[in-house]
Design a protein around this motif. Structure first.
Motif, short mmCIF file in Angstrom:
data_model
loop_
_atom_site.label_atom_id
_atom_site.label_comp_id
_atom_site.label_asym_id
_atom_site.label_seq_id
_atom_site.Cartn_x
_atom_site.Cartn_y
_atom_site.Cartn_z
N MET A 18 0.20 -2.76 -3.09
CA MET A 18 0.78 -3.65 -4.08
C MET A 18 2.29 -3.74 -3.87
O MET A 18 2.93 -2.76 -3.45
CB MET A 18 0.46 -3.10 -5.47
N THR A 21 6.24 -6.48 -7.66
CA THR A 21 5.92 -7.35 -8.80
C THR A 21 4.48 -7.21 -9.25
O THR A 21 4.06 -7.88 -10.21
CB THR A 21 6.20 -8.82 -8.42
N GLY A 22 3.69 -6.41 -8.59
CA GLY A 22 2.30 -6.19 -8.99
C GLY A 22 1.30 -7.03 -8.25
O GLY A 22 0.10 -6.97 -8.56
N LYS A 104 -6.66 0.09 -7.37
CA LYS A 104 -5.66 -0.83 -7.93
C LYS A 104 -4.96 -0.19 -9.13
O LYS A 104 -3.74 -0.33 -9.31
CB LYS A 104 -6.31 -2.14 -8.35
N ASP A 108 -0.96 0.48 -9.48
CA ASP A 108 -0.20 -0.01 -10.63
C ASP A 108 0.49 1.14 -11.37
O ASP A 108 1.61 1.00 -11.85
CB ASP A 108 -1.15 -0.73 -11.59
N ARG A 111 3.50 2.29 -9.56
CA ARG A 111 4.51 1.22 -9.58
C ARG A 111 5.30 1.24 -10.88
O ARG A 111 6.53 1.04 -10.86
CB ARG A 111 3.82 -0.14 -9.40
N THR A 112 4.65 1.51 -11.98
CA THR A 112 5.32 1.40 -13.28
C THR A 112 5.63 2.73 -13.95
O THR A 112 6.61 2.84 -14.69
CB THR A 112 4.44 0.58 -14.25
#
Length: 405
Positions: A18, A21-22, A104, A108, A111-112
């Motif tokens: 990813m 920006t996702g 996924k 995510d 990422r966050t």
């Protein structure tokens, strides 16, 4: 930066790549093999120029696959499966689940929310080896305890005299050597003191042989016990014989593995610091080092080390309510070792004893005081490891303010 979710299985890994920006850049299933990890490296090289630009999330921090990711220079985060489940619920309330979707979710998550999780520790191969042996050693000890419970139930059903003769330590070599020779009540009652003496010698006893033989002879020959039907006695005798052989084998393997474990632990650079702590011997020290690891950057503070061991209290405060509870989400193996350390420290450290007694005077239960002492000792251990110094009784407990900390 790219973010990689790695949902692992026994023979393959589902991977999701990813961007910041996702957006999903790629997905792939890689085999658990050298070819599979090479394919993953090739895939990631299409989107990142440097290994440091790759941030990966996985649900385990152990195994050759994770080692390969760390060795490649990626930032690898170990995410607790419980956290992954909670994060999944934030996005999929329907309860659906698949390996591809979990990959996924992991991408995510790092990422966050990677700031809320920790990087996989860069422990040495020596520490990893100690952890493997220490865990196996503990598994064998637990297996022996389970078999002792089985043997106790078997003897209680048809051979109560044996329980009186050997008490609670049914894995002791005296117990096993006598039960191997006399697995039925009649055989036990017919054993002479000389035969018992021979069995005890064969089992390895070297001291107080005559006195112990007479004690066992009196217990096995005592009358007044209920008896089971002959067919049932024969059946139980067969099962006891099998259990005795299992316990004998476990005793042998525990001793052999413990010797190898202690030898490996003694050669580790941090062993002297662990052994300087009150309540820590070679086996407990090896368990703690194996579970804590030896990466000096793994624990930012003593609190984080305590949290991992599960000795630090858990506070729940809401409105007027304020409750302090034990931490149940923890490394169970490490917590067991820490509590054993605290118990032994009561007789090996004046400061530890005073700290414990002070807590008991505040109406704390034994378990609460023991846990608080373990928490304190782990904080001291953290300081010793951070500064590469040995434990010092006066420095650790010299100031009375420490007793109320």
């Amino acid at each position: 930066m790219i973010f990689v979710g790695n949902d692992w299985a026994s023979d393959h890994h589902d991977v999701c790549v990813m961007d910041e920006t996702g957006n999903v850049l790629a997905t792939r299933r890689c085999a658990e093999s050298a070819a599979g990890i090479t394919a993953l490296h090739d895939l990631l090289a299409r989107f990142a120029d440097q290994p440091q630009q790759v941030v990966a999330g996985t649900e385990t921090e152990h195994g050759m696959w994770v080692d390969a990711l760390v060795a490649a220079g990626y930032q690898v985060y170990a995410i607790n499966p419980r956290s992954v489940s909670r994060y999944r619920d934030r996005h999929h309330v329907g309860g659906t689940k698949s390996d591809k979707a979990d990959a996924k979710t992991l991408a995510d998550l790092v990422r966050t929310d990677r700031h809320n999780h920790r990087l996989v520790a860069d422990d040495s191969a020596e520490a990893d080896a100690i952890r493997v042996m220490a865990r196996t050693h503990q598994n064998l000890v637990w297996a022996r305890s389970a078999q002792q419970n089985v043997l106790h139930a078997q003897l209680h059903a048809y051979y109560p005299a044996a329980l009186e003769a050997f008490g609670g330590d049914l894995a002791h070599r005296d117990t096993l050597s006598v039960l191997r020779r006399a697995p039925t009540p009649d055989q036990g009652a017919r054993l002479s003191v000389a035969a018992l003496r021979s069995a005890l010698k064969k089992g390895g006893r070297q001291r107080n042989i005559d006195a112990r033989a007479r004690e066992i002879h009196q217990a096995l020959g005592a009358s007044g016990h209920l008896t089971a039907p002959p067919q049932l006695v024969a059946a139980y005798a067969a099962t006891v014989t099998a259990t005795v052989e299992m316990l004998t084998a476990l005793n042998t393997q525990i001793v052999q593995l413990e010797t190898t474990l202690n030898q490996s632990f003694d050669t580790h650079p941090d062993a002297a610091i662990y052994l300087s702590m009150p309540g820590i011997g070679e086996t407990i020290g090896a368990r703690m080092l194996g579970e804590f690891g030896d990466d000096p950057e793994r624990y930012a503070t003593a609190k984080s080390r305590r949290n991992y061991a599960g000795t630090s209290p858990r506070t729940i405060a809401s409105g007027k309510g304020h409750v302090v509870l034990a931490r149940h989400i923890r490394n169970t193996r490490l917590n067991d070792a820490a509590m054993a350390m605290a118990q032994s420290a009561l007789t090996g450290s004046v400061g530890a004893r005073a700290y414990y007694d002070n807590l008991k005077a505040q109406n704390k239960t034994h378990t609460q005081a023991q846990r608080a002492l373990a928490n304190r000792l782990i904080g001291i251990l953290h300081g010793c490891l951070a500064h590469h110094t040995l434990y010092d009784e006066h420095t650790a407990w010299g100031h009375r303010a420490n007793l109320a900390a």
